[in-house]
Write a protein that holds these residues in place. Structure first.
Motif, short mmCIF file in Angstrom:
data_model
loop_
_atom_site.label_atom_id
_atom_site.label_comp_id
_atom_site.label_asym_id
_atom_site.label_seq_id
_atom_site.Cartn_x
_atom_site.Cartn_y
_atom_site.Cartn_z
N VAL A 54 37.01 112.03 -72.75
CA VAL A 54 35.81 112.85 -72.93
C VAL A 54 34.97 112.36 -74.12
O VAL A 54 33.75 112.39 -74.07
CB VAL A 54 36.18 114.35 -73.07
CG1 VAL A 54 36.82 114.63 -74.41
CG2 VAL A 54 34.95 115.23 -72.89
N VAL A 55 35.63 111.88 -75.18
CA VAL A 55 34.88 111.33 -76.31
C VAL A 55 34.14 110.06 -75.88
O VAL A 55 32.98 109.83 -76.26
CB VAL A 55 35.81 111.05 -77.51
CG1 VAL A 55 35.07 110.28 -78.60
CG2 VAL A 55 36.36 112.34 -78.08
N THR A 56 34.80 109.24 -75.07
CA THR A 56 34.15 108.03 -74.55
C THR A 56 32.93 108.38 -73.71
O THR A 56 31.87 107.75 -73.82
CB THR A 56 35.15 107.22 -73.71
OG1 THR A 56 36.28 106.85 -74.51
CG2 THR A 56 34.49 105.95 -73.16
N ARG A 57 33.08 109.40 -72.88
CA ARG A 57 31.97 109.81 -72.02
C ARG A 57 30.78 110.32 -72.86
O ARG A 57 29.63 110.00 -72.59
CB ARG A 57 32.46 110.90 -71.05
CG ARG A 57 31.48 111.20 -69.93
CD ARG A 57 32.17 111.86 -68.76
NE ARG A 57 32.75 113.14 -69.10
CZ ARG A 57 34.04 113.43 -69.06
NH1 ARG A 57 34.91 112.49 -68.72
NH2 ARG A 57 34.49 114.64 -69.36
N LEU A 58 31.10 111.10 -73.87
CA LEU A 58 30.03 111.62 -74.74
C LEU A 58 29.38 110.50 -75.54
O LEU A 58 28.17 110.51 -75.77
CB LEU A 58 30.59 112.69 -75.67
CG LEU A 58 31.02 114.00 -75.01
CD1 LEU A 58 31.77 114.88 -76.00
CD2 LEU A 58 29.81 114.74 -74.45
N GLN A 59 30.19 109.55 -76.00
CA GLN A 59 29.61 108.42 -76.75
C GLN A 59 28.69 107.59 -75.85
O GLN A 59 27.62 107.15 -76.29
CB GLN A 59 30.73 107.54 -77.30
CG GLN A 59 30.23 106.36 -78.12
CD GLN A 59 31.30 105.33 -78.38
OE1 GLN A 59 32.22 105.16 -77.57
NE2 GLN A 59 31.20 104.62 -79.49
N THR A 60 29.10 107.41 -74.60
CA THR A 60 28.27 106.65 -73.66
C THR A 60 26.91 107.30 -73.47
O THR A 60 25.88 106.62 -73.37
CB THR A 60 28.99 106.53 -72.31
OG1 THR A 60 30.26 105.89 -72.50
CG2 THR A 60 28.15 105.72 -71.32
N LYS A 61 26.90 108.60 -73.45
CA LYS A 61 25.64 109.34 -73.28
C LYS A 61 24.95 109.63 -74.60
O LYS A 61 23.97 110.38 -74.64
CB LYS A 61 25.93 110.65 -72.54
CG LYS A 61 26.30 110.45 -71.08
CD LYS A 61 26.48 111.78 -70.40
CE LYS A 61 26.51 111.59 -68.88
NZ LYS A 61 25.24 111.11 -68.34
N LYS A 62 25.49 109.08 -75.70
CA LYS A 62 24.92 109.27 -77.03
C LYS A 62 24.83 110.75 -77.41
O LYS A 62 23.87 111.21 -78.02
CB LYS A 62 23.54 108.62 -77.13
CG LYS A 62 23.57 107.12 -76.92
CD LYS A 62 22.20 106.50 -77.06
CE LYS A 62 22.26 104.99 -76.86
NZ LYS A 62 20.93 104.35 -77.00
N LEU A 63 25.88 111.50 -77.02
CA LEU A 63 25.95 112.92 -77.33
C LEU A 63 26.94 113.24 -78.43
O LEU A 63 27.04 114.39 -78.85
CB LEU A 63 26.32 113.72 -76.06
CG LEU A 63 25.33 113.67 -74.91
CD1 LEU A 63 25.88 114.40 -73.70
CD2 LEU A 63 24.00 114.28 -75.34
N PHE A 64 27.70 112.24 -78.88
CA PHE A 64 28.69 112.49 -79.92
C PHE A 64 27.99 112.40 -81.28
O PHE A 64 27.17 111.51 -81.50
CB PHE A 64 29.83 111.48 -79.84
CG PHE A 64 31.13 112.01 -80.36
CD1 PHE A 64 31.83 112.98 -79.66
CD2 PHE A 64 31.67 111.56 -81.56
CE1 PHE A 64 33.03 113.48 -80.13
CE2 PHE A 64 32.86 112.06 -82.03
CZ PHE A 64 33.54 113.02 -81.32
#
Length: 694
Positions: free
Chosen positions: A666-676
């Protein structure tokens, strides 16, 4: 009927009394009074002085009304919340009060009023006026400042000193929240010597004969006012300590360091004061000082500056505080610390039947964190200087366990000591993470200095209650192995979870065997008993219990959501990050249902993946067991029923690995979308390395 002497003897309904009431009504409703600004200023000034004619039945009501109105007008002008029609009118009122009538002198005169309400309202109004004048002219009221200096030097407990303490505390809070750091330095420089004299009177630094008696006299039960004065001083000390963090290297005065300089006297106050509220307030001040969280209740948005910007005495002061705590513990300070029953709204809750009394967990947590953080500072200093402080820290840790066992009957010798962390801090996320981080530092220092092998080090750590693997596993169990709650912790700035988590993952990848051993230990009787007692030991805080059963070889999986803040987030079905907003997320996996005791949708959808992971990890575990030397297997078998079956250990290990794997995804997914909110690359790398260990 005539009024009291000097009050004018005017009957109720006289023009003066009625006019002041009309002004009050108009200003409260936002309408302009019929009187001129000069007339209203005269009425308010007379009211503050207590000269407005009134009948005896009204006592000091009109004085209180006048003070409240002045405070309201001043606050509204400062915040610019008045209508365009009222702003110049109210400005003219204050001009008349301050410039023509010297209102501040009259407010200060009311500091010594025997009526505590009038004295407090005068202090509140004076603080508001000081801040208003600062906005208008950029200067601090010299009359108010001089009165504070005089009161602090005299150090005589009474209404005047109390009012000055409260007023200065309030002004400093407003200055710090308003980013007026240069003014803070100027004000404290003028008050520095008088504040030093005040602290020396109430909190003597020396350990000479008579120190305890002097403190006992200051807080004697025969004079509750002295206890109140000391608590007001403690509130001021917290603001001064917070100012040293917020202002950083820009200001470095002795008054800002008083909490650390007088730490020994504060510890004595905790043990010797005859009033419990004084003990508790002094202890909470020390706790916040050692955590560097002074002012956390009111300094909203004011984060402490980076370490490099702190004042020159910062490290030495922190070490001084830690050393004072360890010295006091070595002198049996804990034996004299009193912990009463937990308090509730309306007083102490009545114990029914055979129900055990609940200890004051605020005190227990404060004592524990004060000691643990002091030990952490000690080992950090020892590591930097090459000194081995392990024996001193070990003795302090043992003293803490004895203290906790004495104060809480739920913590017995049979309870696995690593569980005490979760039992004590389970409903306070921020404190629990601070304690876990401190215990981790203590463990690493002991591991470095002991010269023992890894197995012996972990065994010793369990006996001392500081095995980091046990602590992390207990954390996972307390949140039901829910990766989304760990994600909340990672994003939140309210805890030090990120720092703790990164440090632990670095250790975990190097000691996977120790973690698997902790997973096996999680099924032992003393561990299970601890988790079952967690609700009782927490001091009566309400928390949600979640139980679900999975058909996995007949095994029953039970978990408890312990942290109160986490429980709220689960019950609301929401998190800091809404996963459903991502088109890469699976909506049915994000659903949380706590309406029935059976498995939630989240858990049902996870079972298939859990079974697969268990088979993989279980196979590796069995292969590892087959390759172990016979002596090791015999030693484990000799431990008997205290260890769970290998299958249960594999199940716990699989759930832990799956939780961290889902967190990485989930952290990877958020980082990909620049949401982290920050760059998690290092964290993701560590999580991937941990997964590979399984």
């Amino acid at each position: 009927m005539a009024g009291p002497p000097g009050r004018g003897g005017i009957m109720e309904g006289s023009p003066s009394s009625r006019d002041l009431t009309d002004v009050s009504r108009c200003l409260v409703t936002g309408s302009r009074p019929s009187q001129s600004a000069a007339d209203v200023a005269g009425l308010l000034f007379s009211g503050v002085r207590g000269l407005v004619p009134r009948p005896p039945s009204e006592s000091g009501d009109l004085t209180c009304i006048s003070l409240t109105l002045v405070d309201r007008i001043t606050s509204d002008l400062t915040s610019r919340s008045l209508s365009p029609a009222l702003t110049p009118y109210c400005g003219d009122i204050l001009t008349g009060l301050f410039q023509d009538m010297d209102l501040m002198s009259q407010l200060i005169h009311q500091f010594q009023a025997e009526d505590q309400i009038i004295s407090h309202l005068a202090a509140k109004t004076a603080s508001t006026c000081v801040f208003y004048q600062l906005h208008q002219s950029g200067t601090i009221s010299p009359v108010w400042q001089q009165k504070c200096v005089q009161a602090f030097h005299s150090s005589t407990p009474g209404p005047e000193l109390d009012a000055c303490l409260w007023s200065l505390t309030e002004v400093l809070k407003r200055l710090l929240k308003g980013a007026h750091r240069d003014v803070v330095g100027t004000l404290l420089a003028a008050l520095d010597s008088s504040l030093s004299a005040l602290c020396s009177k109430f909190l003597p630094e020396d350990r000479k004969e008579g120190t305890v008696e002097r403190l006992a006299d200051v807080t004697s039960s025969s004079s509750r006012r002295r206890g109140t004065t000391l608590c007001l001083l403690l509130d001021l000390l917290e603001v001064l300590t917070a100012s040293s963090l917020i202002c950083g290297a820009g200001v470095c005065l002795r008054s800002q360091r008083m909490t650390h300089i007088h730490s020994s006297a504060l510890l004595t106050a905790v043990s010797c004061s005859s009033q419990y509220f004084v003990k508790k307030r002094a202890l909470l001040l020390l706790k916040r000082a050692v955590l560097q969280k002074a002012g956390e209740d009111w300094a909203l948005g004011e984060d402490p500056p980076p370490t490099g910007l702190r004042h020159e005495h910062f490290r030495s002061d922190a070490n001084m505080l830690a050393r004072s705590v360890l010295t006091a513990v070595a002198a049996d300070w804990l034996r004299s610390v009193q912990v009463k029953s937990a308090s509730f709204f309306g007083g102490t809750r009545q114990v029914r039947g055979e129900e055990a009394p609940k200890p004051d967990c605020v005190m227990l947590r404060a004592v524990s964190l004060l000691l643990l953080k002091s030990m952490e500072l000690c080992v950090q200093t020892a590591g930097a200087t090459g000194v081995d402080g392990a024996s001193e820290v070990s003795g302090c840790l043992q003293s803490l366990w004895v203290f906790l066992r004495r104060c809480s009957i739920q913590l017995t010798e049979d309870t696995h000591r690593c569980c005490w962390l979760s039992l004590l801090f389970g409903d306070q996320d921020d404190d629990m993470m601070e304690a876990a981080k401190a215990l981790f530092s203590i463990f690493l220092h002991h591991r470095l200095c002991s010269g023992l092998d890894d197995v012996a080090v972990l065994e010793a750590a369990c006996s001392s209650g500081c095995n980091p693997h046990c602590h992390f596993l207990l954390l996972l169990q307390s949140v039901s192995f829910d990766h989304s709650i760990l994600l909340d912790f990672l994003i939140s700035t309210e805890t030090c979870f990120l720092e703790y988590f990164v440090r632990y993952l670095k250790y975990l990848r190097a000691d996977w065997t120790g973690f698997t051993a902790a997973c096996g230990r999680s099924g032992s009787s003393d561990w299970r008993l601890s988790l079952q007692q967690s609700h009782t030991a927490s001091g009566g805080g309400d928390r949600l219990e979640v139980t679900w059963k999975g058909e996995q070889d007949g095994a029953e999986v039970s978990s408890r959501v312990q942290p109160a803040g986490v429980t709220v987030r689960l019950a609301a079905g929401c998190h800091l990050v809404e996963y459903d907003s991502s088109d890469q997320s699976d909506p049915e996996n994000m659903e949380v249902s706590l309406e029935e005791p059976g498995p939630s949708v989240r858990e049902k959808s996870r079972f298939s993946a859990l079974d697969v992971k268990q088979e993989i990890v279980g196979q590796k575990q069995c292969e590892s067991s087959d390759s172990e030397p016979n002596s090791t297997l015999e030693r484990r078998q000799e431990e008997g029923p205290s260890l769970p079956s290998g299958r249960a250990a594999c199940e716990t290990l699989a759930r832990a690995v799956l939780c961290m794997s889902e967190l990485r995804e989930v952290v990877t997914r958020l980082q990909t979308k620049k949401l982290f909110p920050y760059n998690p690359s290092s964290l993701l790398k560590l999580l991937a390395q941990v997964e590979n260990c399984a």
